[in-house]
Design a protein around this motif. Structure first.
Motif, PDB file in Angstrom:
ATOM      1  N   GLU A 118       6.378   2.476  12.780  1.00 28.34           N
ATOM      2  CA  GLU A 118       7.035   1.484  12.032  1.00 28.34           C
ATOM      3  C   GLU A 118       6.342   1.002  10.900  1.00 28.34           C
ATOM      4  O   GLU A 118       6.667   1.121   9.719  1.00 28.34           O
ATOM      5  CB  GLU A 118       6.986   0.317  13.017  1.00 28.34           C
ATOM      6  CG  GLU A 118       7.861  -0.842  12.509  1.00 28.34           C
ATOM      7  CD  GLU A 118       7.959  -2.140  13.291  1.00 28.34           C
ATOM      8  OE1 GLU A 118       8.956  -2.904  12.858  1.00 28.34           O
ATOM      9  OE2 GLU A 118       6.865  -2.420  14.203  1.00 28.34           O
ATOM     10  N   ALA A 119       4.816   1.199  11.043  1.00 29.00           N
ATOM     11  CA  ALA A 119       3.913   0.685   9.869  1.00 29.00           C
ATOM     12  C   ALA A 119       4.137   1.759   8.846  1.00 29.00           C
ATOM     13  O   ALA A 119       4.265   1.502   7.532  1.00 29.00           O
ATOM     14  CB  ALA A 119       2.602   0.651  10.248  1.00 29.00           C
ATOM     15  N   ALA A 120       4.033   3.005   9.096  1.00 28.29           N
ATOM     16  CA  ALA A 120       4.522   4.037   8.035  1.00 28.29           C
ATOM     17  C   ALA A 120       5.835   3.946   7.553  1.00 28.29           C
ATOM     18  O   ALA A 120       5.797   4.042   6.218  1.00 28.29           O
ATOM     19  CB  ALA A 120       4.436   5.455   8.781  1.00 28.29           C
ATOM     20  N   ALA A 121       6.886   3.690   8.338  1.00 28.65           N
ATOM     21  CA  ALA A 121       8.250   3.612   7.614  1.00 28.65           C
ATOM     22  C   ALA A 121       8.053   2.034   6.490  1.00 28.65           C
ATOM     23  O   ALA A 121       8.987   2.158   5.827  1.00 28.65           O
ATOM     24  CB  ALA A 121       9.138   3.278   8.750  1.00 28.65           C
ATOM     25  N   ASN A 122       7.417   1.208   6.751  1.00 26.33           N
ATOM     26  CA  ASN A 122       7.336  -0.085   5.829  1.00 26.33           C
ATOM     27  C   ASN A 122       6.256   0.314   4.872  1.00 26.33           C
ATOM     28  O   ASN A 122       6.261  -0.762   3.874  1.00 26.33           O
ATOM     29  CB  ASN A 122       7.124  -1.085   6.794  1.00 26.33           C
ATOM     30  CG  ASN A 122       8.256  -1.518   7.784  1.00 26.33           C
ATOM     31  OD1 ASN A 122       9.288  -1.137   7.173  1.00 26.33           O
ATOM     32  ND2 ASN A 122       7.904  -2.126   8.818  1.00 26.33           N
ATOM     33  N   LEU A 123       5.599   1.163   4.851  1.00 28.98           N
ATOM     34  CA  LEU A 123       4.392   1.155   3.900  1.00 28.98           C
ATOM     35  C   LEU A 123       4.678   1.112   2.449  1.00 28.98           C
ATOM     36  O   LEU A 123       4.363   0.227   1.847  1.00 28.98           O
ATOM     37  CB  LEU A 123       3.377   2.364   4.390  1.00 28.98           C
ATOM     38  CG  LEU A 123       2.442   2.703   3.276  1.00 28.98           C
ATOM     39  CD1 LEU A 123       1.179   1.380   3.480  1.00 28.98           C
ATOM     40  CD2 LEU A 123       1.677   3.848   3.397  1.00 28.98           C
ATOM     41  N   PHE A 124       5.649   1.966   2.087  1.00 29.24           N
ATOM     42  CA  PHE A 124       6.007   2.288   0.476  1.00 29.24           C
ATOM     43  C   PHE A 124       6.777   1.121   0.173  1.00 29.24           C
ATOM     44  O   PHE A 124       6.588   0.417  -0.840  1.00 29.24           O
ATOM     45  CB  PHE A 124       6.639   3.410   0.335  1.00 29.24           C
ATOM     46  CG  PHE A 124       5.662   4.666   0.376  1.00 29.24           C
ATOM     47  CD1 PHE A 124       4.612   4.805  -0.604  1.00 29.24           C
ATOM     48  CD2 PHE A 124       5.698   5.588   1.326  1.00 29.24           C
ATOM     49  CE1 PHE A 124       3.830   5.947  -0.514  1.00 29.24           C
ATOM     50  CE2 PHE A 124       4.663   6.609   1.466  1.00 29.24           C
ATOM     51  CZ  PHE A 124       3.960   6.757   0.406  1.00 29.24           C
ATOM     52  N   GLY A 125       7.626   0.469   0.939  1.00 30.57           N
ATOM     53  CA  GLY A 125       8.339  -0.642   0.649  1.00 30.57           C
ATOM     54  C   GLY A 125       7.438  -1.794   0.293  1.00 30.57           C
ATOM     55  O   GLY A 125       7.762  -2.558  -0.346  1.00 30.57           O
ATOM     56  N   ALA A 126       6.299  -2.074   1.363  1.00 28.18           N
ATOM     57  CA  ALA A 126       5.434  -3.044   1.177  1.00 28.18           C
ATOM     58  C   ALA A 126       4.552  -2.896  -0.097  1.00 28.18           C
ATOM     59  O   ALA A 126       4.557  -3.886  -0.824  1.00 28.18           O
ATOM     60  CB  ALA A 126       4.645  -2.970   2.456  1.00 28.18           C
ATOM     61  N   LEU A 127       4.365  -1.650  -0.638  1.00 24.23           N
ATOM     62  CA  LEU A 127       3.504  -1.527  -1.699  1.00 24.23           C
ATOM     63  C   LEU A 127       4.392  -1.874  -2.864  1.00 24.23           C
ATOM     64  O   LEU A 127       3.848  -2.335  -3.684  1.00 24.23           O
ATOM     65  CB  LEU A 127       3.052  -0.182  -1.905  1.00 24.23           C
ATOM     66  CG  LEU A 127       1.736   0.092  -0.972  1.00 24.23           C
ATOM     67  CD1 LEU A 127       1.267   1.787  -0.987  1.00 24.23           C
ATOM     68  CD2 LEU A 127       0.623  -0.847  -1.107  1.00 24.23           C
ATOM     69  N   ALA A 128       5.801  -1.396  -2.674  1.00 22.55           N
ATOM     70  CA  ALA A 128       6.406  -2.002  -3.942  1.00 22.55           C
ATOM     71  C   ALA A 128       6.611  -3.404  -4.186  1.00 22.55           C
ATOM     72  O   ALA A 128       6.656  -3.982  -5.207  1.00 22.55           O
ATOM     73  CB  ALA A 128       7.927  -1.199  -3.849  1.00 22.55           C
ATOM     74  N   TYR A 142       0.691   4.664  -6.195  1.00 20.08           N
ATOM     75  CA  TYR A 142       0.486   3.899  -5.352  1.00 20.08           C
ATOM     76  C   TYR A 142      -0.117   2.475  -5.650  1.00 20.08           C
ATOM     77  O   TYR A 142      -0.221   1.448  -4.805  1.00 20.08           O
ATOM     78  CB  TYR A 142      -0.258   4.575  -4.034  1.00 20.08           C
ATOM     79  CG  TYR A 142       0.446   5.464  -3.296  1.00 20.08           C
ATOM     80  CD1 TYR A 142       1.632   5.401  -2.706  1.00 20.08           C
ATOM     81  CD2 TYR A 142      -0.080   6.616  -3.465  1.00 20.08           C
ATOM     82  CE1 TYR A 142       2.243   6.520  -2.336  1.00 20.08           C
ATOM     83  CE2 TYR A 142       0.666   7.933  -3.108  1.00 20.08           C
ATOM     84  CZ  TYR A 142       1.659   7.820  -2.559  1.00 20.08           C
ATOM     85  OH  TYR A 142       2.369   8.698  -2.035  1.00 20.08           O
ATOM     86  N   ALA A 143      -0.822   2.449  -6.792  1.00 17.39           N
ATOM     87  CA  ALA A 143      -1.703   1.229  -7.172  1.00 17.39           C
ATOM     88  C   ALA A 143      -0.816   0.056  -7.592  1.00 17.39           C
ATOM     89  O   ALA A 143      -0.290   0.155  -8.531  1.00 17.39           O
ATOM     90  CB  ALA A 143      -2.609   1.676  -8.096  1.00 17.39           C
ATOM     91  N   PRO A 144      -0.714  -1.111  -6.904  1.00 16.93           N
ATOM     92  CA  PRO A 144       0.045  -2.138  -7.194  1.00 16.93           C
ATOM     93  C   PRO A 144      -0.854  -2.754  -8.430  1.00 16.93           C
ATOM     94  O   PRO A 144      -2.041  -2.396  -8.748  1.00 16.93           O
ATOM     95  CB  PRO A 144       0.205  -3.182  -6.071  1.00 16.93           C
ATOM     96  CG  PRO A 144      -1.135  -2.617  -5.186  1.00 16.93           C
ATOM     97  CD  PRO A 144      -1.528  -1.139  -5.509  1.00 16.93           C
TER      98      PRO A 144
END
Ligand code: TXA
Ligand code: MG
Length: 330
Positions: free
Chosen positions: A284-294, A237-239
């Motif tokens: 919606e935030a959960a659905a977008n979370l990993f995409g945002a971190l990437a 998870y760490a960017p």
């Protein structure tokens, strides 16, 4: 009269009309409890982030573990992931059946990152019966954890599912008692052995025999980023940039991960903004979370401010992941 979600409907899995209703719900981004030979699964279209987020919401106290993706056959598996010859041999030997094989995801798989917890691998399984039939009819993999509330035992009957998830899901397909009764065995093919990530419905001995390789239980830790407890995922998870949580204002050198309609002071000058849900919807935030971190994991992005996210419902899992992303690095 409109149907209330607090009356989950139990319908016969052999009834074509029930299958039709399940498909309709899956296409609409809902989740449905579906029997398999191991345990009942709570299924959603793995390519639909909203549907996958609903799985976590329904399970309660969610932690975004990677979910097994259920496929009708090796053809769909091959479309989603790179299948090495040994994995293929294991699929041929045990599918349909209680074996999940972790393979490297193809970039164009379409599987939503919430289903894989942002990993570049995916656990694939082709179950016996209706789960596979639904995935075939949908033309997409079905992400499905066991259909129980977090912390409860996995359900082996429709009544178990109803007792655990009452009021949280719209439909339970009843296929009778699960024949195997424990979850699938999870393996990953390594250079010189098969890693047994979770013992389950297919024995170690059977896997050793079919593969001709030793089967080993990996030790936990950094060399085994995969996942029996969410904490083992930390590094995923760490960017690259430093992450600052609960930001009430943004500095001009920072990127902003936002949530909701009201942006914090300084957002005009921020380097960039990714809003997990402009309307403030936690699903919606959960659905977008990993995409945002990437998306923010780029060397050029040195600093990231994250707005406070309500710690309720899916917010708890979102905050758990964000805390891991912000944790000090080794
Ligand atoms: O029998 C089963 O496997 C049932 C039925 C519904 O198919 N499903 C099930 O799912 O037990 P669940 O969510 O309870 O187990 C998923 C586990 C994760 O916690 C993780 O341990 C492993 O599968 N897993 C999933 N994807 C993985 C991946 N890419 N790498 C390693 N492990 C993975
Ligand atoms: Mg489970």
């Amino acid at each position: 009269m409109s149907r209330k979600i607090d009356d989950p409907i139990i319908r016969d899995a052999n009834d074509p009309a029930a299958i039709g209703q399940a498909l309709e719900l899956l296409r609409a981004g809902q989740c449905v409890a579906v029997p398999t030979e191991t345990v009942y699964g709570l299924a959603a279209d793995a390519t639909n982030g909203d549907g996958v987020a609903r799985i976590f919401a329904a399970k309660g106290r969610p932690s975004f573990n990677p979910l097994i993706c259920h496929v009708p056959d090796m053809g769909m598996a091959d479309r989603l992931a790179f299948i090495d010859p040994l994995s293929e041999a294991l699929m041929a030997a045990f599918w349909p059946g209680a074996l999940t094989i972790v393979c490297r995801l193809r970039e164009e798989s379409g599987i939503h990152p919430l289903a894989t917890a942002g990993l570049d691998t995916v656990g694939l399984r082709s179950p016996v019966g209706v789960m596979s039939a639904l995935a075939r009819a949908l033309g997409q993999p079905l992400a499905a954890p066991s259909a129980n509330k977090s912390g409860r035992v996995s359900p082996t009957s429709a009544a178990h599912v109803a007792a655990s998830l009452e009021g949280r899901i719209p439909l339970i397909l009843d296929g009778g008692a699960a024949r195997v009764g424990v979850e699938s065995t999870i393996v990953r093919v390594e250079a010189d052995h098969i890693a047994l990530l979770r013992p389950g419905g297919i024995s170690r001995g059977a896997i050793a025999q079919a593969s001709g390789r030793p089967v080993r239980t990996p030790s936990r830790g950094a060399s085994n980023p995969i996942v029996t407890a969410p904490g083992q995922l930390t590094s995923h998870y760490a960017p690259t940039g430093a992450v600052r949580l609960d930001a009430e204002h943004v500095e001009p050198h920072e990127w902003l991960i936002a949530f909701g309609p009201r942006l914090p002071e300084g957002h005009d000058a921020a380097r960039g903004i990714i809003n997990l849900s402009p309307s403030g919807d936690l699903r919606e935030a959960a659905a977008n979370l990993f995409g945002a971190l990437a998306a923010i994991d780029r060397p050029a992005i040195r600093a990231i401010a994250v707005m406070p996210i309500p710690d309720e419902g899916l917010g708890e899992a979102i905050n758990d992941r964000l805390k891991r992303a912000a944790a000090p690095r080794d």
